[in-house]
Design an enzyme around this catalytic site. Structure first.
Site, PDB file in Angstrom:
ATOM      1  CB  THR A   1     -33.853 119.676   6.770  1.00 61.20           C
ATOM      2  OG1 THR A   1     -32.705 119.473   7.597  1.00 61.20           O
ATOM      3  CG2 THR A   1     -33.588 119.001   5.434  1.00 61.20           C
ATOM      4  CE1 TYR A  47     -34.884 114.445   6.546  1.00 59.96           C
ATOM      5  CE2 TYR A  47     -33.005 115.706   7.336  1.00 59.96           C
ATOM      6  CZ  TYR A  47     -34.372 115.515   7.256  1.00 59.96           C
ATOM      7  OH  TYR A  47     -35.220 116.390   7.878  1.00 59.96           O
TER       8      TYR A  47
END
Length: 314
Positions: free
Chosen positions: A124, A146
């Protein structure tokens, strides 16, 4: 080719499975159907996949995976993860589902599927930190649980590649949207609230956030193009997104135009860990994969609205 996709019943995973099946590959998926969001949505996706011949294993990646590898795979796309930056999600959940799960999958591959052509890790842009406008050579500076745990998972994968135990690459995705997007994500929630005349919670300053909003169809086209190019991408980190940047406000205005409604905003305090700006630098993807994202934000959002009405409006 025989291909395994983890997180197969999720947003991007389900689209990737369909794409690979359309290319006449033998596609298998793993998903644990957890309760991070309404499981009924994953069941809808799984039903669509089964209709095109994708076999789904209902397993957690932290489980014993021996049964999955009874017949070895040519490629594995690892999309399963604990997503988002919700304050309701504990660090333990991120560590368990992003780090431990990845390690267990990798150990299973080394034990049961050592002749794998390529392991494709899906990472990501959140690994870059609050401003993701750089190429793959820049040192990551994540600011959320995250982003931090996804970076750790990426390094577990690439560490095996560096020691010649596994052929692998890692793909960093940028602000993916489209049909099947998770219900707490920007556009699905926006479309739902607008349609139902509900106030939309908007975090302070977020209308000015700049994003490489990338249509899921462009993402899966890029991911599918990796097949047959393992010698080119092995060991590489590659950004995948669009180099067109829009503000959150521009996206909101497009959805308002499509639905011919005006949004009522419920103003919320700024959210910790939110990225301020993303702008995908995709030179490497263009060079190595001939990657060419082509969907405009308006066209992609029209498809997402159409999906929402098809699935949820009677």
């Amino acid at each position: 080719m025989r291909i395994l996709v983890t997180g197969a019943a999720g947003f991007i995973g389900s689209h990737l499975c369909e794409k690979l099946a359309s290319l006449h590959h033998e596609v298998f998926g793993i998903d644990n159907f957890n309760k991070y969001y309404d499981v009924k949505l994953k069941e809808l996706n799984a039903s669509d996949l089964e209709n095109v011949g994708v076999k789904i294993y209902r397993l957690d990646l932290n489980d014993d995976l021996k049964s999955v590898f009874e017949t070895p795979f040519d490629y594995i796309y690892h999309l399963a993860a604990q997503p988002g930056i919700s304050s309701d999600t504990s660090l333990n959940d991120y560590v368990t589902n992003n780090i431990f799960a990845t390690q267990n999958l990798l150990e299973s591959v080394l034990t049961y599927n050592s002749d794998l052509k390529l392991f494709v890790n899906i990472s990501t842009s959140s690994v870059y930190g609050s401003v993701a406008t750089v190429d793959e050579e820049v040192t990551p500076k994540p600011i959320s649980f995250y982003g931090t745990t996804k970076l750790a998972a990426e390094q577990l994968v690439l560490g095996l590649e560096r020691t010649n135990k596994l052929k692998a690459c890692s793909i960093r995705l940028y602000s993916v949207y489209g049909p099947r997007e998770r219900p707490e994500k920007l556009y699905t929630k926006l479309i739902d609230n607008l349609h139902n005349n509900q106030p939309f919670p908007l975090f302070e300053g977020s209308v000015k956030h700049e994003r490489s909003f990338t249509f899921v169809g462009d993402i899966v086209d890029g991911l599918a193009s990796i097949i047959g190019n393992e010698s080119v991408v092995n060991g590489e980190i590659i950004n995948l997104g669009t180099d067109v940047v829009n503000t959150t406000q521009e996206g909101i205005s497009i959805v308002e135009e499509i639905l011919n409604k005006k949004l009522v905003i419920d103003h919320q305090p700024a959210r910790k860990g939110d990225q301020q700006k993303t702008s995908a630098v995709i030179n490497k993807a263009v060079k190595l994969l001939n990657y060419k994202p082509k969907s405009t934000l308006k066209d992609g959002l029209q498809k997402q609205v159409d999906w929402y009405f098809e699935k949820f409006v009677k």
